[in-house]
Design an enzyme around this catalytic site. Structure first.
Site, PDB file in Angstrom:
ATOM      1  N   ILE A  20       1.758   2.295  11.284  1.00  0.00           N
ATOM      2  CA  ILE A  20       3.210   3.030  11.494  1.00  0.00           C
ATOM      3  C   ILE A  20       3.224   3.855  12.605  1.00  0.00           C
ATOM      4  CG2 ILE A  20       5.157   3.978  10.489  1.00  0.00           C
ATOM      5  CD1 ILE A  20       4.016   3.386   7.627  1.00  0.00           C
ATOM      6  N   THR A  89      -5.069   5.691   3.562  1.00  0.00           N
ATOM      7  CA  THR A  89      -3.625   5.181   3.046  1.00  0.00           C
ATOM      8  C   THR A  89      -3.911   3.872   1.984  1.00  0.00           C
ATOM      9  OG1 THR A  89      -3.586   3.472   4.642  1.00  0.00           O
ATOM     10  CG2 THR A  89      -2.709   5.663   5.324  1.00  0.00           C
ATOM     11  N   THR A 130       5.101   9.409   1.012  1.00  0.00           N
ATOM     12  CA  THR A 130       5.088   7.776   0.347  1.00  0.00           C
ATOM     13  C   THR A 130       6.232   7.953  -0.520  1.00  0.00           C
ATOM     14  OG1 THR A 130       4.144   6.046  -0.720  1.00  0.00           O
ATOM     15  CG2 THR A 130       2.945   8.146  -0.404  1.00  0.00           C
ATOM     16  N   ASP A 131       6.870   6.780  -0.989  1.00  0.00           N
ATOM     17  CA  ASP A 131       7.520   6.549  -2.367  1.00  0.00           C
ATOM     18  C   ASP A 131       6.738   6.537  -3.588  1.00  0.00           C
ATOM     19  OD1 ASP A 131       6.247   3.990  -2.022  1.00  0.00           O
ATOM     20  OD2 ASP A 131       7.864   2.720  -2.337  1.00  0.00           O
ATOM     21  N   GLU A 132       5.300   6.416  -3.232  1.00  0.00           N
ATOM     22  CA  GLU A 132       4.067   6.443  -4.255  1.00  0.00           C
ATOM     23  C   GLU A 132       4.058   7.661  -5.025  1.00  0.00           C
ATOM     24  OE1 GLU A 132       0.725   3.918  -3.554  1.00  0.00           O
ATOM     25  OE2 GLU A 132       1.720   2.740  -2.019  1.00  0.00           O
ATOM     26  N   TYR A 154      -4.902   8.385  -3.930  1.00  0.00           N
ATOM     27  CA  TYR A 154      -4.180   8.046  -2.911  1.00  0.00           C
ATOM     28  C   TYR A 154      -2.886   8.919  -3.057  1.00  0.00           C
ATOM     29  CZ  TYR A 154      -0.760   6.338   0.350  1.00  0.00           C
ATOM     30  OH  TYR A 154       0.458   6.186   1.402  1.00  0.00           O
ATOM     31  N   LYS A 158      -1.125  12.298  -1.614  1.00  0.00           N
ATOM     32  CA  LYS A 158      -0.145  12.495  -0.763  1.00  0.00           C
ATOM     33  C   LYS A 158       1.003  13.343  -1.396  1.00  0.00           C
ATOM     34  CE  LYS A 158       1.027  10.288   2.410  1.00  0.00           C
ATOM     35  NZ  LYS A 158       0.568  10.492   4.026  1.00  0.00           N
ATOM     36  N   GLY A 279      -4.970   1.474 -13.055  1.00  0.00           N
ATOM     37  CA  GLY A 279      -3.797   2.445 -12.887  1.00  0.00           C
ATOM     38  C   GLY A 279      -2.716   2.001 -12.275  1.00  0.00           C
TER      39      GLY A 279
HETATM   40  P1  NAD Z   1      -2.969   3.421   8.801  1.00  0.00           P
HETATM   41  O1  NAD Z   1      -3.906   3.567   7.415  1.00  0.00           O
HETATM   42  O2  NAD Z   1      -2.695   2.367   9.387  1.00  0.00           O
HETATM   43  O3  NAD Z   1      -3.248   4.506   9.598  1.00  0.00           O
HETATM   44  C1  NAD Z   1      -3.817   6.022   9.585  1.00  0.00           C
HETATM   45  C2  NAD Z   1      -3.913   6.497  10.913  1.00  0.00           C
HETATM   46  O4  NAD Z   1      -4.267   7.972  10.537  1.00  0.00           O
HETATM   47  C3  NAD Z   1      -5.065   5.968  11.307  1.00  0.00           C
HETATM   48  O5  NAD Z   1      -4.916   5.703  13.032  1.00  0.00           O
HETATM   49  C4  NAD Z   1      -6.332   6.841  11.303  1.00  0.00           C
HETATM   50  O6  NAD Z   1      -7.426   6.740  12.139  1.00  0.00           O
HETATM   51  C5  NAD Z   1      -5.567   8.051  11.191  1.00  0.00           C
HETATM   52  N1  NAD Z   1      -6.302   9.022  10.522  1.00  0.00           N
HETATM   53  C6  NAD Z   1      -6.916   9.073   9.398  1.00  0.00           C
HETATM   54  N2  NAD Z   1      -7.497  10.077   8.873  1.00  0.00           N
HETATM   55  C7  NAD Z   1      -7.291  11.231   9.919  1.00  0.00           C
HETATM   56  C8  NAD Z   1      -7.726  12.354  10.183  1.00  0.00           C
HETATM   57  N3  NAD Z   1      -8.448  13.177   9.127  1.00  0.00           N
HETATM   58  N4  NAD Z   1      -7.614  13.089  11.336  1.00  0.00           N
HETATM   59  C9  NAD Z   1      -6.661  12.337  12.162  1.00  0.00           C
HETATM   60  N5  NAD Z   1      -6.647  11.119  12.228  1.00  0.00           N
HETATM   61  C10 NAD Z   1      -6.717  10.328  10.784  1.00  0.00           C
HETATM   62  O7  NAD Z   1      -1.605   4.009   7.884  1.00  0.00           O
HETATM   63  P2  NAD Z   1      -0.308   3.620   7.874  1.00  0.00           P
HETATM   64  O8  NAD Z   1      -0.059   2.346   7.069  1.00  0.00           O
HETATM   65  O9  NAD Z   1       0.302   3.612   9.233  1.00  0.00           O
HETATM   66  O10 NAD Z   1       0.460   5.037   7.229  1.00  0.00           O
HETATM   67  C11 NAD Z   1       1.010   5.989   8.061  1.00  0.00           C
HETATM   68  C12 NAD Z   1       1.363   6.897   7.053  1.00  0.00           C
HETATM   69  O11 NAD Z   1       2.658   6.529   6.518  1.00  0.00           O
HETATM   70  C13 NAD Z   1       0.387   7.444   6.036  1.00  0.00           C
HETATM   71  O12 NAD Z   1       0.577   8.927   5.859  1.00  0.00           O
HETATM   72  C14 NAD Z   1       0.755   6.840   4.860  1.00  0.00           C
HETATM   73  O13 NAD Z   1       0.555   7.553   3.744  1.00  0.00           O
HETATM   74  C15 NAD Z   1       2.479   6.539   4.963  1.00  0.00           C
HETATM   75  N6  NAD Z   1       3.140   5.483   4.340  1.00  0.00           N
HETATM   76  C16 NAD Z   1       2.528   4.163   4.357  1.00  0.00           C
HETATM   77  C17 NAD Z   1       3.214   3.368   3.912  1.00  0.00           C
HETATM   78  C18 NAD Z   1       2.651   1.673   4.315  1.00  0.00           C
HETATM   79  O14 NAD Z   1       3.208   0.908   3.547  1.00  0.00           O
HETATM   80  N7  NAD Z   1       1.871   1.451   5.173  1.00  0.00           N
HETATM   81  C19 NAD Z   1       4.189   3.231   3.159  1.00  0.00           C
HETATM   82  C20 NAD Z   1       4.826   4.670   2.988  1.00  0.00           C
HETATM   83  C21 NAD Z   1       4.096   5.790   3.416  1.00  0.00           C
HETATM   84  P1  TYD Z   2      -1.061  -2.658  -1.336  1.00  0.00           P
HETATM   85  O1  TYD Z   2      -0.635  -3.387   0.154  1.00  0.00           O
HETATM   86  O2  TYD Z   2      -2.346  -2.277  -1.527  1.00  0.00           O
HETATM   87  O3  TYD Z   2      -0.152  -1.546  -1.330  1.00  0.00           O
HETATM   88  P2  TYD Z   2       0.300  -0.408  -2.527  1.00  0.00           P
HETATM   89  O4  TYD Z   2      -0.682  -0.639  -3.672  1.00  0.00           O
HETATM   90  O5  TYD Z   2       0.268   0.909  -1.973  1.00  0.00           O
HETATM   91  O6  TYD Z   2       1.657  -0.688  -2.954  1.00  0.00           O
HETATM   92  O7  TYD Z   2      -0.668  -3.769  -2.209  1.00  0.00           O
HETATM   93  C1  TYD Z   2       0.887  -4.181  -2.843  1.00  0.00           C
HETATM   94  C2  TYD Z   2       0.783  -4.658  -4.124  1.00  0.00           C
HETATM   95  O8  TYD Z   2      -0.142  -5.724  -4.050  1.00  0.00           O
HETATM   96  C3  TYD Z   2       0.235  -3.788  -5.054  1.00  0.00           C
HETATM   97  O9  TYD Z   2       0.878  -4.267  -6.291  1.00  0.00           O
HETATM   98  C4  TYD Z   2      -1.212  -4.543  -5.373  1.00  0.00           C
HETATM   99  C5  TYD Z   2      -1.359  -6.050  -4.898  1.00  0.00           C
HETATM  100  N1  TYD Z   2      -2.269  -6.554  -4.421  1.00  0.00           N
HETATM  101  C6  TYD Z   2      -3.012  -7.615  -4.868  1.00  0.00           C
HETATM  102  O10 TYD Z   2      -2.476  -8.060  -5.826  1.00  0.00           O
HETATM  103  N2  TYD Z   2      -4.161  -8.037  -4.174  1.00  0.00           N
HETATM  104  C7  TYD Z   2      -4.663  -7.692  -3.270  1.00  0.00           C
HETATM  105  O11 TYD Z   2      -5.530  -8.074  -2.661  1.00  0.00           O
HETATM  106  C8  TYD Z   2      -3.887  -6.408  -2.516  1.00  0.00           C
HETATM  107  C9  TYD Z   2      -4.263  -5.516  -1.190  1.00  0.00           C
HETATM  108  C10 TYD Z   2      -2.873  -6.009  -3.080  1.00  0.00           C
END
Ligand code: NAD
Ligand code: TYD
Length: 338
Positions: A20, A89, A130-132, A154, A158, A279
């Site tokens: 993101i 994440t 996050t919504d989680e 996780y 968060k 979980g």
């Molecule tokens: P991502 O895992 O793709 O990227 C995380 C980034 O943070 C990476 O570039 C990593 O190098 C950096 N990072 C990790 N630990 C670090 C540290 N200690 N110091 C500096 N940099 C560090 O994550 P994402 O999917 O882009 O998510 C971004 C944010 O949005 C996170 O806070 C996540 O909790 C939140 N979020 C993600 C989702 C989703 O579906 N991807 C949904 C809701 C919220």
């Molecule tokens: P994920 O992308 O890990 O996001 P989050 O658990 O943070 O919502 O998983 C999304 C949904 O997909 C979750 O219900 C778990 C499921 N999932 C599988 O069934 N198989 C997989 O290999 C992965 C990565 C996720």
């Protein structure tokens, strides 16, 4: 970009090399070319400067850890707006190895908050939660006032970072805004998460490990919409408040899997039912009226967003192959899904 009627000159993006964060930097570059961007990222396994291909030279980069107080303090000099995406994440990784989640998603947020407090000149700190943090909801939706009840290491980490950020607003008056987005998907998502994992696995004709009976549900928000929401929060969000970013695009994991296979023309026989995640949250759903009040609404429906995402992975085979062919990624897959 303006905050309180004054131009923003410099924005620091912690975690800007992730999924993101990199989409966010692209959007700032496109929409606000006059704003200096500092990408501060540790480059963990999920951080990848290739995510910023094509805009090299248009942002500054510091490889640093958000847990490193001295490095954060130095990076913050001259920064008006801090956006924190940096985090561990992935829920599945947090089940096997929670330590780094506590250290980055809780302690790291504390280090950022302390640095902002000492700096005194940062005008907005948007912390991406996050919504989680709410946990699972069988029916209905969570509002920002719903109690936090996270289920995984996780989401619990968060929730810790989220409330710590709020405490620095309440206690020290820091201009903190908290974003709680739904499940994101789109270009540059690391291929461990459901959608890019299944797309890249299906392209290799590898089995797709679907947890339980596939009935768990998520609300899917296209990454460009999340980024637009965070930009709206910088300019119009109210410090001290949390904001849900939902999409009203709820799908079961089975539906998501079926659509991916359909778009790719791959057979349903690739799907393998595997033992359920420990979980495992059944469903996430948000009330996002507060974001509507800022004029934000998501523009990309799930079928369109998924099609665009799949096309992106088809066109960027080198990008994802370099990641999935790493030894560490292969062992992550073996440990979690085989
Ligand atoms: P991502 O895992 O793709 O990227 C995380 C980034 O943070 C990476 O570039 C990593 O190098 C950096 N990072 C990790 N630990 C670090 C540290 N200690 N110091 C500096 N940099 C560090 O994550 P994402 O999917 O882009 O998510 C971004 C944010 O949005 C996170 O806070 C996540 O909790 C939140 N979020 C993600 C989702 C989703 O579906 N991807 C949904 C809701 C919220
Ligand atoms: P994920 O992308 O890990 O996001 P989050 O658990 O943070 O919502 O998983 C999304 C949904 O997909 C979750 O219900 C778990 C499921 N999932 C599988 O069934 N198989 C997989 O290999 C992965 C990565 C996720």
């Amino acid at each position: 970009m303006q905050v309180d009627g004054r131009d923003v000159k410099r924005i620091m993006v912690a975690g800007g090399a992730g999924f993101i964060g990199s989409n966010f930097i692209r959007s700032v570059h496109r929409r606000f070319p006059a704003v200096d961007v500092l990408n501060y990222d540790k480059l963990t396994y999920a951080g990848n400067l290739e995510n910023l291909e094509g805009i090299e030279g248009h942002y500054a980069f510091v490889q640093g850890d958000i847990r490193d107080a001295a490095a954060v303090e130095k990076a913050l000099a001259g920064v008006d707006v801090l956006v924190n995406f940096a985090a561990e994440t992935h829920v599945d990784r947090s089940i096997h190895d929670p330590g780094d989640f506590i250290l980055t998603d809780v302690y790291g947020v504390f280090v950022l908050l302390e640095a902002v407090r000492r700096n005194g000149a940062v005008r907005r700190f948007v912390h991406v939660s996050t919504d989680e943090v709410y946990g699972s909801i069988a029916e209905g939706r969570f509002s920002e006032e719903s109690p936090l009840n996270p289920s995984s290491p996780y989401s619990a980490s968060k929730a810790g970072g989220d409330r710590l950020a709020y405490s620095y607003f309440r206690t020290f008056g820091l201009p903190v805004i908290i974003a709680r987005p739904a499940n994101n998907y789109g270009p540059y998502q690391y291929p461990e998460k459901l959608i890019p994992f299944f797309v890249t696995r299906a392209l290799q004709d590898f089995p797709l490990p679907l947890y339980g009976d596939g009935s768990n549900r998520r609300d899917w928000l296209f990454v460009e919409d999340t980024v637009a929401g965070i930009l709206a929060l910088i300019e119009k969000g109210e410090p001290g408040l949390a904001y849900n970013l939902g999409a009203d695009q709820e799908r079961s994991n089975s539906e998501v899997t079926r659509l991916i296979l359909e778009i790719l023309g791959k057979p349903g026989s690739l799907v393998r039912a595997v033992a359920d995640r420990r979980g495992h949250d059944f469903r996430y759903a948000l009330d996002w009226e507060r974001m509507k009040g800022l004029g934000w609404r998501p523009g990309v429906g799930f079928e369109e967003g998924l099609r665009r995402t799949v096309e992106w992975y088809l066109k960027h085979e080198g990008w994802w192959r370099r990641l999935v062919e790493k030894k560490a990624f292969r062992s992550h897959v073996r440990k979690n899904y085989e």
